[in-house]
Design a protein around this motif. Structure first.
Motif, PDB file in Angstrom:
ATOM      1  N   VAL A 183       0.863  -1.163   0.000  1.00  0.00           N
ATOM      2  CA  VAL A 183       0.000   0.000   0.000  1.00  0.00           C
ATOM      3  C   VAL A 183       0.906   1.221   0.000  1.00  0.00           C
ATOM      4  O   VAL A 183       1.927   1.257   0.692  1.00  0.00           O
ATOM      5  CB  VAL A 183      -0.965   0.025   1.202  1.00  0.00           C
ATOM      6  N   GLY A 184       0.544   2.210  -0.800  1.00  0.00           N
ATOM      7  CA  GLY A 184       1.392   3.392  -0.841  1.00  0.00           C
ATOM      8  C   GLY A 184       0.805   4.483  -1.700  1.00  0.00           C
ATOM      9  O   GLY A 184      -0.253   4.341  -2.315  1.00  0.00           O
ATOM     10  N   THR A 185       1.526   5.592  -1.726  1.00  0.00           N
ATOM     11  CA  THR A 185       1.197   6.674  -2.641  1.00  0.00           C
ATOM     12  C   THR A 185       1.582   6.211  -4.045  1.00  0.00           C
ATOM     13  O   THR A 185       2.002   5.075  -4.252  1.00  0.00           O
ATOM     14  CB  THR A 185       1.976   7.936  -2.264  1.00  0.00           C
ATOM     15  N   GLU A 186       1.467   7.081  -5.034  1.00  0.00           N
ATOM     16  CA  GLU A 186       1.787   6.675  -6.395  1.00  0.00           C
ATOM     17  C   GLU A 186       3.241   6.215  -6.529  1.00  0.00           C
ATOM     18  O   GLU A 186       3.585   5.532  -7.507  1.00  0.00           O
ATOM     19  CB  GLU A 186       1.509   7.803  -7.378  1.00  0.00           C
ATOM     20  N   ALA A 187       4.078   6.527  -5.547  1.00  0.00           N
ATOM     21  CA  ALA A 187       5.459   6.053  -5.579  1.00  0.00           C
ATOM     22  C   ALA A 187       5.530   4.532  -5.623  1.00  0.00           C
ATOM     23  O   ALA A 187       6.483   3.966  -6.175  1.00  0.00           O
ATOM     24  CB  ALA A 187       6.220   6.573  -4.353  1.00  0.00           C
ATOM     25  N   VAL A 188       4.528   3.845  -5.070  1.00  0.00           N
ATOM     26  CA  VAL A 188       4.541   2.391  -5.049  1.00  0.00           C
ATOM     27  C   VAL A 188       4.510   1.825  -6.465  1.00  0.00           C
ATOM     28  O   VAL A 188       5.043   0.731  -6.723  1.00  0.00           O
ATOM     29  CB  VAL A 188       3.369   1.843  -4.203  1.00  0.00           C
ATOM     30  N   LEU A 189       3.935   2.559  -7.407  1.00  0.00           N
ATOM     31  CA  LEU A 189       3.857   2.082  -8.787  1.00  0.00           C
ATOM     32  C   LEU A 189       5.217   2.111  -9.478  1.00  0.00           C
ATOM     33  O   LEU A 189       5.400   1.489 -10.525  1.00  0.00           O
ATOM     34  CB  LEU A 189       2.865   2.926  -9.586  1.00  0.00           C
ATOM     35  N   HIS A 190       6.167   2.849  -8.896  1.00  0.00           N
ATOM     36  CA  HIS A 190       7.513   2.911  -9.452  1.00  0.00           C
ATOM     37  C   HIS A 190       8.494   2.041  -8.669  1.00  0.00           C
ATOM     38  O   HIS A 190       9.612   1.820  -9.119  1.00  0.00           O
ATOM     39  CB  HIS A 190       8.013   4.358  -9.460  1.00  0.00           C
ATOM     40  N   ARG A 191       8.072   1.559  -7.499  1.00  0.00           N
ATOM     41  CA  ARG A 191       8.968   0.737  -6.679  1.00  0.00           C
ATOM     42  C   ARG A 191       8.686  -0.750  -6.848  1.00  0.00           C
ATOM     43  O   ARG A 191       9.556  -1.575  -6.623  1.00  0.00           O
ATOM     44  CB  ARG A 191       8.818   1.121  -5.205  1.00  0.00           C
ATOM     45  N   VAL A 192       7.457  -1.093  -7.197  1.00  0.00           N
ATOM     46  CA  VAL A 192       7.094  -2.492  -7.415  1.00  0.00           C
ATOM     47  C   VAL A 192       7.215  -2.781  -8.909  1.00  0.00           C
ATOM     48  O   VAL A 192       6.704  -2.024  -9.735  1.00  0.00           O
ATOM     49  CB  VAL A 192       5.660  -2.766  -6.920  1.00  0.00           C
ATOM     50  N   THR A 193       7.884  -3.877  -9.254  1.00  0.00           N
ATOM     51  CA  THR A 193       8.172  -4.146 -10.664  1.00  0.00           C
ATOM     52  C   THR A 193       7.091  -4.950 -11.367  1.00  0.00           C
ATOM     53  O   THR A 193       7.013  -4.939 -12.598  1.00  0.00           O
ATOM     54  CB  THR A 193       9.510  -4.891 -10.786  1.00  0.00           C
ATOM     55  N   ALA A 194       6.265  -5.686 -10.631  1.00  0.00           N
ATOM     56  CA  ALA A 194       5.191  -6.470 -11.247  1.00  0.00           C
ATOM     57  C   ALA A 194       4.143  -6.779 -10.193  1.00  0.00           C
ATOM     58  O   ALA A 194       4.442  -6.844  -8.994  1.00  0.00           O
ATOM     59  CB  ALA A 194       5.736  -7.765 -11.851  1.00  0.00           C
ATOM     60  N   ALA A 195       2.897  -6.961 -10.633  1.00  0.00           N
ATOM     61  CA  ALA A 195       1.802  -7.258  -9.707  1.00  0.00           C
ATOM     62  C   ALA A 195       0.718  -8.025 -10.450  1.00  0.00           C
ATOM     63  O   ALA A 195       0.687  -8.068 -11.684  1.00  0.00           O
ATOM     64  CB  ALA A 195       1.235  -5.964  -9.117  1.00  0.00           C
ATOM     65  N   ASP A 196      -0.168  -8.647  -9.677  1.00  0.00           N
ATOM     66  CA  ASP A 196      -1.344  -9.302 -10.242  1.00  0.00           C
ATOM     67  C   ASP A 196      -2.557  -8.388 -10.217  1.00  0.00           C
ATOM     68  O   ASP A 196      -3.406  -8.439 -11.115  1.00  0.00           O
ATOM     69  CB  ASP A 196      -1.660 -10.584  -9.455  1.00  0.00           C
ATOM     70  N   THR A 197      -2.639  -7.572  -9.170  1.00  0.00           N
ATOM     71  CA  THR A 197      -3.773  -6.661  -9.007  1.00  0.00           C
ATOM     72  C   THR A 197      -3.258  -5.299  -8.561  1.00  0.00           C
ATOM     73  O   THR A 197      -2.417  -5.215  -7.661  1.00  0.00           O
ATOM     74  CB  THR A 197      -4.758  -7.188  -7.953  1.00  0.00           C
ATOM     75  N   VAL A 198      -3.762  -4.251  -9.183  1.00  0.00           N
ATOM     76  CA  VAL A 198      -3.506  -2.886  -8.726  1.00  0.00           C
ATOM     77  C   VAL A 198      -4.859  -2.243  -8.449  1.00  0.00           C
ATOM     78  O   VAL A 198      -5.734  -2.216  -9.330  1.00  0.00           O
ATOM     79  CB  VAL A 198      -2.725  -2.062  -9.760  1.00  0.00           C
ATOM     80  N   ALA A 199      -5.039  -1.754  -7.227  1.00  0.00           N
ATOM     81  CA  ALA A 199      -6.299  -1.142  -6.817  1.00  0.00           C
ATOM     82  C   ALA A 199      -6.073   0.321  -6.465  1.00  0.00           C
ATOM     83  O   ALA A 199      -5.191   0.641  -5.655  1.00  0.00           O
ATOM     84  CB  ALA A 199      -6.886  -1.886  -5.618  1.00  0.00           C
ATOM     85  N   PHE A 200      -6.839   1.193  -7.082  1.00  0.00           N
ATOM     86  CA  PHE A 200      -6.811   2.623  -6.743  1.00  0.00           C
ATOM     87  C   PHE A 200      -7.966   2.861  -5.783  1.00  0.00           C
ATOM     88  O   PHE A 200      -9.142   2.831  -6.169  1.00  0.00           O
ATOM     89  CB  PHE A 200      -6.936   3.462  -8.009  1.00  0.00           C
TER      90      PHE A 200
END
Length: 581
Positions: A425-442
């Motif tokens: 869980v994080g601010t939009e910075a998490v989208l640049h720190r995690v390299t791959a995911a199965d689910t992204v929830a806004f």
């Protein structure tokens, strides 16, 4: 600018110091056959009792400037930006109200380079290429709309068929990965800034982040800007220049095509340019499955930010889930559980939050008071927008597994590798720190959509596109969850229908009606002396007070540039031309 031989040329040097954008004449320390070859050279000069660095920005015609009494250049440091960049720096200084030296510094090597090496061009154009990109390039460039899961390499290959290519990308990691992939095809690559010397010597492809827009590329054949919508392509500090606009101007001057690539093209990029995109079914496959969780029927002061669809994903221990919430800390908007009133500041009426040391604090005016509802006296509150650290506790309880919190000040760049199921869980910075995911929830995409800035919709769309790239296309099993009270918003519809043109056309209509960029020009002046700058502006522009200074508007970029060029610029003013936020 002269080209005749001079025994001792006179050069004009622009210092790399702050202050007036002014250059000075000096004698060159030795004779040269072609004085124009000195343009852009980095030197050190004696100026007002100090030795400072600078660039040669002009040379004299034969006997045009008397050299008697002139000081001599003290040190010839090495190579600087090529000659073409000098005029481009002058254009950028006007466009973003900066100094030429700031842009020439951006285009200079990070360390001294004495001389260019031998070219390493192969002339290779790897396969496969992109027919859509090739069509755009053949007509002078344009916008290529590629869905998030699409490979960008074929578009770059199409550009290489035209000769040496410059590729500008938003992020360091993206640049490094692309550079490695392209090298494996046999193409010679210079990755900036470390390989500035190789770029200046001549390679097939030069790649880097925002500053690469100023890279030296001999015989440049094409320019590619990847993810042109990404805010990282614009400088955050003054002058807040944009790499996309520099690339377009550079292409115009050199008469070469510029290809702008994005899953969600901006109005600025698409206005007046041809757009190509894959067939509808292929574009849809390039976006993940999307769930729009309409939260409008849940009372805001009684609801959790965790909807049922998200909870099901959190409890699946085989999936990596990323939750995005652009609120730091523990709580930013509160409602009283007793009377349902949203808590506001008694002084300025802004929403209050819980301070780190306890009590209620107003982020707008700084006023603080005890944790008590002014309407009914209750001390029980519900978080309408809990911060990341508070959300972490709630998500852990729902997921039944550890949750990693990531905020903008997190020191780690990349904190997750594929194959290790986790919850973030994080601010939009998490989208640049995690390299791959199965689910992204806004969790609260409305906070981005309804932010008080005219680019809010485009920025929210870019944020979601970044999340879509983490989970892959629909065939990859990825999932996007958008929790919203505005399911009919054009941005939400664009994502749900995998059709970015819905949001683009809505955004274009609003901006054209309100004369906002690119149909007008905007600048923001802040600081103690902003009022002095505004007072010196001509009547061709309009300036209005804002919360932190003044907003300046003009009918065109050219009109704004001309107005700012003649305005007073006190030292206590921060001037941002066409800021993102």
């Amino acid at each position: 600018m002269g080209s005749g031989a001079l025994s001792v040329p006179v050069v004009r040097v622009l210092p790399d110091r702050t202050g007036p954008d002014k250059s000075f004449d000096y004698r060159w320390p030795h004779s040269v056959d072609d004085p124009t070859s000195l343009l852009g050279t980095r030197v050190r000069i004696d100026l007002h009792g100090r030795r400072v660095g600078g660039w040669v920005v002009d040379v004299a015609e034969s006997d045009a400037r008397p050299s008697d009494g002139l000081k001599t250049v003290a040190v010839v440091s090495g190579l600087g930006p090529p000659a073409e960049m000098i005029d481009l720096a002058g254009w950028a200084a006007d466009r973003w109200a900066g100094r030429r030296s700031q842009f020439l510094s951006t285009g200079s090597p990070p360390r001294t380079v004495r001389a260019a090496g031998s070219p390493r061009r192969t002339g290779m154009a790897p396969q496969p290429n992109s027919p859509a990109a090739a069509r755009l390039l053949a007509t002078g460039g344009g916008v290529l709309r590629l869905p998030p899961a699409s490979d960008q390499l074929p578009a770059i290959a199409s550009c290489l068929a035209l000769g040496p290519t410059l590729v500008v990308v938003p992020g360091l990691d993206e640049a490094a990965i692309l550079a490695a992939r392209i090298r494996r095809t046999g193409v010679s690559v210079a990755h900036l800034p470390e390989q500035w010397s190789e770029a200046r010597s001549g390679v097939d492809l030069v790649i880097g982040t925002r500053t690469a827009a100023w890279a030296p590329v001999p015989d440049l054949g094409a320019i590619v800007v990847l993810d042109e919508h990404d805010e990282r392509l614009q400088a955050e500090r003054t002058p807040c220049w944009h790499a996309r606009e520099v690339a377009l101007e550079r292409g115009r001057r050199l008469e070469i095509p510029v290809l702008l690539v994005s899953p969600v093209p901006t109005v600025e990029a698409s206005e007046g340019r041809a757009i190509e995109h894959p067939p509808e079914d292929r574009e849809r496959r390039g976006w993940p499955k999307v769930i729009v969780d309409d939260r409008g029927d849940v009372e805001p002061w009684r609801r959790s930010l965790l909807g049922s669809e998200l909870i099901a994903e959190l409890r699946d221990s085989a999936r990596t889930v990323v939750c995005v919430m652009n609120v730091t800390g523990r709580a930013r908007r509160l409602a009283c559980r007793g009377c349902s009133v949203v808590l506001r500041c008694e002084v300025c009426e802004a929403a209050v939050s819980i301070a780190g040391e306890g009590g209620l604090s107003c982020p707008s005016c700084g006023h603080s008071r005890p944790e008590v509802c002014a309407a009914c006296g209750s001390s029980a509150f519900a978080n309408l927008r809990p911060g990341v650290r508070r959300l972490r506790e709630e998500i852990e309880a729902a997921a039944g597994r550890p949750v990693i919190a990531v905020e903008g000040d997190d020191p780690h760049r990349s904190i997750h590798a594929p194959g290790t199921p986790s919850v973030f869980v994080g601010t939009e910075a998490v989208l640049h720190r995690v390299t791959a995911a199965d689910t992204v929830a806004f969790l609260d995409i409305d906070a981005e959509l309804l932010a008080p800035r005219f680019r809010a919709g485009a920025q929210a769309l870019g944020l979601v596109a970044r999340g879509a790239r983490l989970v892959g296309g629909v065939n990859d099993g990825g999932l996007l969850i958008l929790q919203t009270n505005s399911p009919d918003h054009p941005v939400i519809r664009s994502i749900a229908e995998a059709d970015p043109s819905i949001a683009l056309e809505a955004d274009r209509g609003i901006r054209e009606q309100l004369a906002l960029p690119p149909f007008g020009a905007v600048a923001r002046a802040t600081g103690a002396d902003a009022e002095r700058l505004v007072a010196s502006l001509p009547t061709t522009v309009v300036a209005a007070p804002s919360t932190d200074g003044y907003v300046i508007r003009a009918r065109s970029v050219e009109e704004l540039t001309e107005a700012l060029r003649g305005a007073e610029r006190p030292t206590g003013v921060r001037l941002l031309v066409d800021p993102q936020r």
